[in-house]
Design a protein around this motif. Structure first.
Motif, PDB file in Angstrom:
ATOM      1  N   ASN A  31      20.140  81.552  15.964  1.00  0.00           N
ATOM      2  CA  ASN A  31      18.942  81.180  16.577  1.00  0.00           C
ATOM      3  C   ASN A  31      19.379  80.143  17.711  1.00  0.00           C
ATOM      4  OD1 ASN A  31      17.457  82.740  14.846  1.00  0.00           O
ATOM      5  ND2 ASN A  31      17.512  81.160  13.632  1.00  0.00           N
ATOM      6  N   PHE A  33      17.385  77.824  21.075  1.00  0.00           N
ATOM      7  CA  PHE A  33      16.144  77.356  21.593  1.00  0.00           C
ATOM      8  C   PHE A  33      16.341  76.505  22.907  1.00  0.00           C
ATOM      9  CE2 PHE A  33      14.109  78.359  17.602  1.00  0.00           C
ATOM     10  CZ  PHE A  33      15.003  78.217  16.730  1.00  0.00           C
ATOM     11  N   TYR A  35      14.036  73.542  24.902  1.00  0.00           N
ATOM     12  CA  TYR A  35      12.677  72.955  24.983  1.00  0.00           C
ATOM     13  C   TYR A  35      12.637  72.027  26.160  1.00  0.00           C
ATOM     14  CZ  TYR A  35      12.572  73.471  19.735  1.00  0.00           C
ATOM     15  OH  TYR A  35      12.272  73.955  18.600  1.00  0.00           O
ATOM     16  N   LEU A  43       8.145  67.522  22.674  1.00  0.00           N
ATOM     17  CA  LEU A  43       8.938  68.820  22.826  1.00  0.00           C
ATOM     18  C   LEU A  43       8.044  69.947  22.869  1.00  0.00           C
ATOM     19  CD1 LEU A  43      10.934  66.657  21.708  1.00  0.00           C
ATOM     20  CD2 LEU A  43      12.461  68.609  21.323  1.00  0.00           C
ATOM     21  N   LEU A  45       8.218  74.181  23.576  1.00  0.00           N
ATOM     22  CA  LEU A  45       9.340  75.229  23.571  1.00  0.00           C
ATOM     23  C   LEU A  45       9.137  76.211  25.003  1.00  0.00           C
ATOM     24  CD1 LEU A  45      11.677  76.837  21.697  1.00  0.00           C
ATOM     25  CD2 LEU A  45       9.496  78.271  20.887  1.00  0.00           C
ATOM     26  N   TYR A  50      17.078  85.176  19.082  1.00  0.00           N
ATOM     27  CA  TYR A  50      17.315  85.384  17.707  1.00  0.00           C
ATOM     28  C   TYR A  50      18.651  85.756  17.427  1.00  0.00           C
ATOM     29  CZ  TYR A  50      12.463  84.634  15.924  1.00  0.00           C
ATOM     30  OH  TYR A  50      11.401  84.097  15.827  1.00  0.00           O
ATOM     31  N   ASN A 101      13.233  79.496   5.970  1.00  0.00           N
ATOM     32  CA  ASN A 101      12.900  79.072   7.321  1.00  0.00           C
ATOM     33  C   ASN A 101      12.610  77.526   7.337  1.00  0.00           C
ATOM     34  OD1 ASN A 101      10.508  78.350   6.047  1.00  0.00           O
ATOM     35  ND2 ASN A 101       9.069  79.129   7.627  1.00  0.00           N
ATOM     36  N   GLN A 105      17.100  72.422  12.891  1.00  0.00           N
ATOM     37  CA  GLN A 105      17.469  72.931  14.128  1.00  0.00           C
ATOM     38  C   GLN A 105      18.465  71.539  14.553  1.00  0.00           C
ATOM     39  OE1 GLN A 105      14.505  73.864  17.112  1.00  0.00           O
ATOM     40  NE2 GLN A 105      13.663  75.461  15.657  1.00  0.00           N
TER      41      GLN A 105
ATOM     42  N   PHE B  35       9.019  68.459   9.246  1.00  0.00           N
ATOM     43  CA  PHE B  35      10.465  67.559   9.421  1.00  0.00           C
ATOM     44  C   PHE B  35       9.829  66.302  10.150  1.00  0.00           C
ATOM     45  CE2 PHE B  35      13.267  71.232   8.739  1.00  0.00           C
ATOM     46  CZ  PHE B  35      12.243  72.282   9.054  1.00  0.00           C
ATOM     47  N   ARG B  95       7.329  73.772  10.938  1.00  0.00           N
ATOM     48  CA  ARG B  95       7.577  75.297  11.012  1.00  0.00           C
ATOM     49  C   ARG B  95       6.813  75.963  10.130  1.00  0.00           C
ATOM     50  NH1 ARG B  95      13.598  75.537  11.898  1.00  0.00           N
ATOM     51  NH2 ARG B  95      13.794  75.488   9.613  1.00  0.00           N
ATOM     52  N   GLY B  96       6.078  77.038  10.520  1.00  0.00           N
ATOM     53  CA  GLY B  96       5.584  77.846   9.486  1.00  0.00           C
ATOM     54  C   GLY B  96       6.344  79.076   9.418  1.00  0.00           C
ATOM     55  N   GLY B  98       8.459  82.209  10.848  1.00  0.00           N
ATOM     56  CA  GLY B  98       9.438  82.411  11.918  1.00  0.00           C
ATOM     57  C   GLY B  98      10.189  81.457  12.208  1.00  0.00           C
ATOM     58  N   ASN B  99      10.749  80.923  13.170  1.00  0.00           N
ATOM     59  CA  ASN B  99      11.788  79.733  13.513  1.00  0.00           C
ATOM     60  C   ASN B  99      11.328  78.898  14.496  1.00  0.00           C
ATOM     61  OD1 ASN B  99      14.298  80.058  11.954  1.00  0.00           O
ATOM     62  ND2 ASN B  99      14.062  82.021  12.642  1.00  0.00           N
ATOM     63  N   LYS B 100       9.802  78.827  15.046  1.00  0.00           N
ATOM     64  CA  LYS B 100       9.467  78.123  15.858  1.00  0.00           C
ATOM     65  C   LYS B 100       8.947  76.733  15.369  1.00  0.00           C
ATOM     66  CE  LYS B 100       6.609  79.990  18.977  1.00  0.00           C
ATOM     67  NZ  LYS B 100       5.457  80.753  19.376  1.00  0.00           N
ATOM     68  N   LEU B 101       9.538  75.609  15.863  1.00  0.00           N
ATOM     69  CA  LEU B 101       9.202  74.268  15.774  1.00  0.00           C
ATOM     70  C   LEU B 101       7.993  73.815  16.544  1.00  0.00           C
ATOM     71  CD1 LEU B 101      12.278  72.354  15.024  1.00  0.00           C
ATOM     72  CD2 LEU B 101      10.640  72.637  13.293  1.00  0.00           C
ATOM     73  N   PHE B 103       6.245  70.242  17.835  1.00  0.00           N
ATOM     74  CA  PHE B 103       6.394  69.065  17.899  1.00  0.00           C
ATOM     75  C   PHE B 103       5.280  68.523  17.968  1.00  0.00           C
ATOM     76  CE2 PHE B 103      11.032  68.699  17.246  1.00  0.00           C
ATOM     77  CZ  PHE B 103      11.410  69.795  17.569  1.00  0.00           C
TER      78      PHE B 103
END
Lengths: 116, 113
Positions: A31, A33, A35, A43, A45, A50, A101, A105, B35, B95-96, B98-101, B103
């Motif tokens: 993965n 990303f 930002y 931040l 996205l 993936y 998950n 990061q 986090f 983060r839920g 999936g991998n998206k954070l 902020f």
């Protein structure tokens, strides 16, 4: 330690230019990303990926595109730079584990981009 | 959509004292992770601590601990025995699936000697 390297710490470009921001990670993470960081907004996205050649839009993809031709490299492209894209850009990577998950990061140092 | 709110743009703490940074979030998901990241001036963002939503026990990492209140959707960070090196921008993140954070806007922490 995971190393995420962004090609430039500071970059100055002109309105209308095509701008490339490069990011490389050395831990074989699936993965990656991109930002942007703006005061008071945290931040946000832009795009994420993936896997090689796979990409998905984040929350603010307008005016940006990405490329992931190799697993370790994820490029952010500003097709025609505008002054409202002046910002700090952060790249991150994380490991993929099925059913998990909570992998953190890992971030690069950031690129402070100014569009004049 | 999930949102994360940090209501304190700036906080100050005297060296060796304790400070608490606030974070609230909104979600309809039942399984997620939270986090706290630290971004020192001109330096790389690093993970400070993480909390799994299904765990009732609050996470602790040395001088850093969290107060996780799932029902209230609150996730505060406590820094004990504050040090000059703790001065940074702190971000709360969610983060839920999936991998998206997602902020929060961040809190600048200043440490006074």
């Amino acid at each position: 330690d995971v190393k995420v390297t962004q090609s430039s710490r500071y970059l100055v470009k002109r309105t209308g230019e095509k701008v490339f921001l490069e990011c490389v990670q050395d831990m074989d993470h699936e993965n990656m990303f991109w930002y942007r960081q703006d005061p008071g907004l945290g931040l946000r996205l832009i795009y994420f990926s993936y896997d090689v050649k796979m990409k998905e839009k984040g929350d603010i993809p307008e005016g940006y595109s990405v490329s992931r031709e190799k697993k370790e490299r994820f490029s952010l492209i500003l097709e025609s730079a505008s002054t409202n894209q002046t910002s700090m850009y952060l790249c991150a990577s994380s490991l993929y584990k099925a059913g998990s998950n909570h992998q953190p990061q890992h971030f690069g140092d950031g690129t402070r981009l100014s569009i004049l | 959509a999930q949102t994360v709110t940090q209501s304190q743009p700036e906080m100050s703490v005297q060296e060796a004292e304790t400070v608490t940074l606030s974070c609230t979030y909104d979600t309809s998901e039942s399984d997620y992770y939270l986090f706290w990241y630290k971004q020192p001036p001109s330096r790389q963002m690093i993970l400070v601590i993480r909390q799994e939503a299904y765990k009732q026990q609050n996470a602790t990492e040395n001088r850093f601990s969290v107060n996780f209140q799932k029902a209230a959707k609150s996730f505060s960070l406590k820094i004990s025995d504050s040090q000059l090196g703790d001065a940074a921008m702190y971000f709360c993140a969610y983060r839920g699936y999936g991998n998206k954070l997602v902020f929060g806007a961040g809190t600048i922490l200043r440490v006074k000697s």
